[in-house]
Design an enzyme around this catalytic site. Structure first.
Site, PDB file in Angstrom:
ATOM      1  N   GLY A   1      42.285  22.170  72.781  1.00 46.49           N
ATOM      2  CA  GLY A   1      42.934  20.864  72.709  1.00 46.49           C
ATOM      3  C   GLY A   1      44.100  20.872  71.748  1.00 46.49           C
ATOM      4  O   GLY A   1      44.826  21.855  71.637  1.00 46.49           O
TER       5      GLY A   1
ATOM      6  N   ALA B   1      46.910  26.884  66.339  1.00 46.43           N
ATOM      7  CA  ALA B   1      45.718  27.724  66.539  1.00 46.43           C
ATOM      8  C   ALA B   1      44.566  27.357  65.617  1.00 46.43           C
ATOM      9  O   ALA B   1      43.608  28.116  65.464  1.00 46.43           O
ATOM     10  CB  ALA B   1      46.049  29.210  66.379  1.00 46.43           C
TER      11      ALA B   1
ATOM     12  N   ARG C   1      42.793  24.393  68.616  1.00 45.53           N
ATOM     13  CA  ARG C   1      44.119  23.848  68.925  1.00 45.53           C
ATOM     14  C   ARG C   1      44.947  24.963  69.558  1.00 45.53           C
ATOM     15  O   ARG C   1      44.805  26.126  69.177  1.00 45.53           O
ATOM     16  CB  ARG C   1      44.820  23.373  67.644  1.00 45.53           C
ATOM     17  CG  ARG C   1      46.136  22.692  67.923  1.00 45.53           C
ATOM     18  CD  ARG C   1      46.996  22.476  66.683  1.00 45.53           C
ATOM     19  NE  ARG C   1      48.260  21.862  67.063  1.00 45.53           N
ATOM     20  CZ  ARG C   1      49.356  21.863  66.318  1.00 45.53           C
ATOM     21  NH1 ARG C   1      49.354  22.437  65.134  1.00 45.53           N
ATOM     22  NH2 ARG C   1      50.461  21.286  66.743  1.00 45.53           N
ATOM     23  N   HIS C   2      45.793  24.592  70.511  1.00 42.37           N
ATOM     24  CA  HIS C   2      46.661  25.591  71.146  1.00 42.37           C
ATOM     25  C   HIS C   2      47.464  26.364  70.092  1.00 42.37           C
ATOM     26  O   HIS C   2      47.653  25.889  68.973  1.00 42.37           O
ATOM     27  CB  HIS C   2      47.611  24.891  72.114  1.00 42.37           C
ATOM     28  CG  HIS C   2      48.458  23.844  71.441  1.00 42.37           C
ATOM     29  ND1 HIS C   2      49.538  24.158  70.664  1.00 42.37           N
ATOM     30  CD2 HIS C   2      48.319  22.499  71.391  1.00 42.37           C
ATOM     31  CE1 HIS C   2      50.056  23.053  70.173  1.00 42.37           C
ATOM     32  NE2 HIS C   2      49.335  22.015  70.586  1.00 42.37           N
ATOM     33  N   GLY C   3      47.967  27.519  70.470  1.00 41.45           N
ATOM     34  CA  GLY C   3      48.777  28.331  69.565  1.00 41.45           C
ATOM     35  C   GLY C   3      50.194  27.797  69.430  1.00 41.45           C
ATOM     36  O   GLY C   3      50.516  26.713  69.942  1.00 41.45           O
TER      37      GLY C   3
END
Ligand SMILES: *[C@@H]1O[C@H](CO)[C@@H](O)[C@H](O)[C@H]1NC(C)=O
Ligand SMILES: *[C@@H]1O[C@H](CO)[C@@H](O)[C@H](O)[C@H]1NC(C)=O
Length: 485
Positions: free
Chosen positions: A368, A411, A88-90
């Site tokens: 994602g 994240a 997952r994005h930060g």
């Protein structure tokens, strides 16, 4: 009960020989090892998907205990051959929608008559502090990755590289495969992860633009990473269906939320009718955003106590449950192409290994969203409670497994590690798999063991893998037009 994932992975700093190297890399790793004077809030455990990674994963902090690798078997007789990571994005900015609500809340405070605050416990006037609270969020920020989010990614890259040195070897760098959702925060997360790796290989050298990196920039693939936007059945039955989130709406007007509304209205000295659950939720998130993005404690954190935070966490989890989790079958089914894709990678690596070829993609990184990870984990049977989460069982669900803050903080990452094992007793070669969630071993759903034979894992999920024709799963039932005539 799912046993607690084994806390086996501590931050491991590889011994560095050259002083220069040590100096430079200590810069990048220090912030990871030292808690600094990290601002904390008692509300942090309840921020759901807005939880900081380090709050969900305190095992990352230095631990005087000797690191233990688990299970030992894999160290002795197995070598990792492939890693597929879903990341997952930060940490990110609020979305434009959240910023709009924040502005509305700010407007309410500004419109308030002066000198009408309530004294907070410390004697400080909380009402005044809130009225003075600067609204520093702007429209352009709209969900973008923040600097802390880049740091989340660089540090994750460094930790994974030191955990799996053979896979993240310098030679493999050019063979990294990166796939990402088209959203800025995901593309930027992929780039930051690559820069972290660059630091690992070339300490002290400024990283080049990702476009100039050997492995090239991340490839955008929304069909894979944002499958939920491409599944017609999900869009119709859930996303665009006003009644699908019935329990979320009912909880917003239920007694638990009403109590908080009344309390907050009294603190702010605004009419309770001017507030609603969405505004309260955004106020709560402001505490999380200020903490995660700026490392500061907003006065909004003082408005809520832990009981309020638990209710607001439940509101967030209810939405995730009905939109991304077990609430509707299509939520998780829509992720089966991604699930299948992961197994295709593993299959290919095994095929190559068995024919003594080098593995073409030893490391696959897919960037994602929480909305990417939750359906997949649900498809695999994780964090499933006996009873559904509803508007009416908040108390009964106090100890639920489905807590998004534990599962998908910023994240967050789900990693499949494929090992090639030589059995000392028999000449047979075996392939084994371990799964890690947020860098901790995730026991396998079918056995509760920390490792599985690849065949057993595949066998456990064979129905999903075989029947996964998302085109069918996601298609709406055909309307028989001749019937209508
Ligand atoms: C919308 O959701 C409700 C509740 O799950 C369901 O009964 C209804 O069939 C859904 N509508 C559509 C168009 O799928
Ligand atoms: C559509 O309806 C017609 C008339 O009722 C029927 O003969 C036909 O088999 C139906 N087609 C499908 C695909 O269900």
């Amino acid at each position: 009960m799912l046993p607690l994932p084994g806390r086996i992975f501590r931050v491991r700093v590889a011994p560095v020989a050259a002083l220069a190297v040590a100096l430079v890399s200590s810069l990048s790793r220090c912030s990871l090892l030292e808690p600094e004077n990290r601002v904390v809030s008692a509300l942090s455990p309840y921020f759901g998907t807005k939880t900081r990674y380090e709050d969900a994963n305190p095992g990352l902090l230095p631990d005087p205990e000797v690191p233990r690798r688990d299970p030992e078997l894999l160290e002795e007789t197995c070598t990792p051959v492939q890693l597929v990571a879903l990341i997952r994005h930060g940490t990110r900015y609020p979305t434009a929608k959240q910023i709009r609500k924040l502005r509305q809340l700010h407007g309410l405070l500004q419109a308030r008559a002066p000198d009408k605050g309530t004294r907070a416990a410390g004697g400080r006037d909380l009402g005044a502090a809130l009225a003075d609270w600067p609204l520093w969020y702007a429209d352009w920020m709209d969900g973008q990755l923040v600097e802390k989010g880049r740091q989340d990614m660089r540090q994750l890259a460094l930790r994974l590289a030191s955990l799996f040195p053979a896979l993240f070897s310098r030679e493999n760098y050019g063979r990294l495969q990166l796939v990402t959702s088209s959203k800025h925060r995901c593309v930027d997360s992929g780039a930051a992860f690559l820069q972290g790796l660059w630091q690992h290989y070339h300490p002290g050298l400024p990283p080049p633009d990702v476009a100039d990196m050997e492995c090239g920039p991340p490839r955008i693939n929304d069909k894979l990473m944002r499958f939920f936007d491409h599944c017609e059945k999900f869009l119709t039955q859930v996303e665009r269906n006003a009644t699908a989130l019935y329990h979320v709406e009912a909880f917003k007007t239920g007694p638990e939320m009403q109590n908080i509304l009344k309390k907050v209205a009294a603190i702010l000295q605004v009419p309770v009718n001017n507030l609603n659950a969405d505004l309260i939720q955004v106020a709560f998130f402001t505490c999380s955003f200020d903490l995660a993005i700026k490392g500061v404690k907003s006065p909004w954190c003082d408005v809520f106590d832990i009981d309020d935070a638990k209710v607001l966490e439940y509101l967030n989890d209810l939405k995730q449950y009905w939109k991304r989790g077990y609430g509707y079958t299509i939520n998780s089914r829509s992720s089966c192409t991604l699930f299948q894709n992961i197994f295709q990678h593993l299959d290919k690596a095994i095929e190559q290994k068995q024919s003594s070829q080098p593995v073409s993609s030893p490391v696959i990184l897919q960037f994602g969203h929480a909305e990417t990870l939750l359906p997949l984990l649900s498809l695999m049977g994780y964090f499933k409670d006996k009873e559904p989460l509803t508007a009416y069982n908040y108390k009964e669900q106090m100890h639920r497994k489905f807590r998004s803050g534990h599962i998908v903080p910023y994240a967050s990452n789900l990693i499949f590690v494929l090992y090639h094992c030589k059995n000392a007793k028999t000449p047979k070669e075996e392939f084994r798999v371990q799964m890690l969630l947020n860098e901790k071993v995730l026991p396998l759903a079918h056995s509760q063991e920390t490792v599985s034979l690849y065949e057993d894992l595949k066998n456990h999920y064979k129905d999903i893998l075989q029947s996964c024709q998302t085109t069918e799963d996601c298609e709406l039932p055909k309307v028989n037009t001749s019937d209508e005539l």
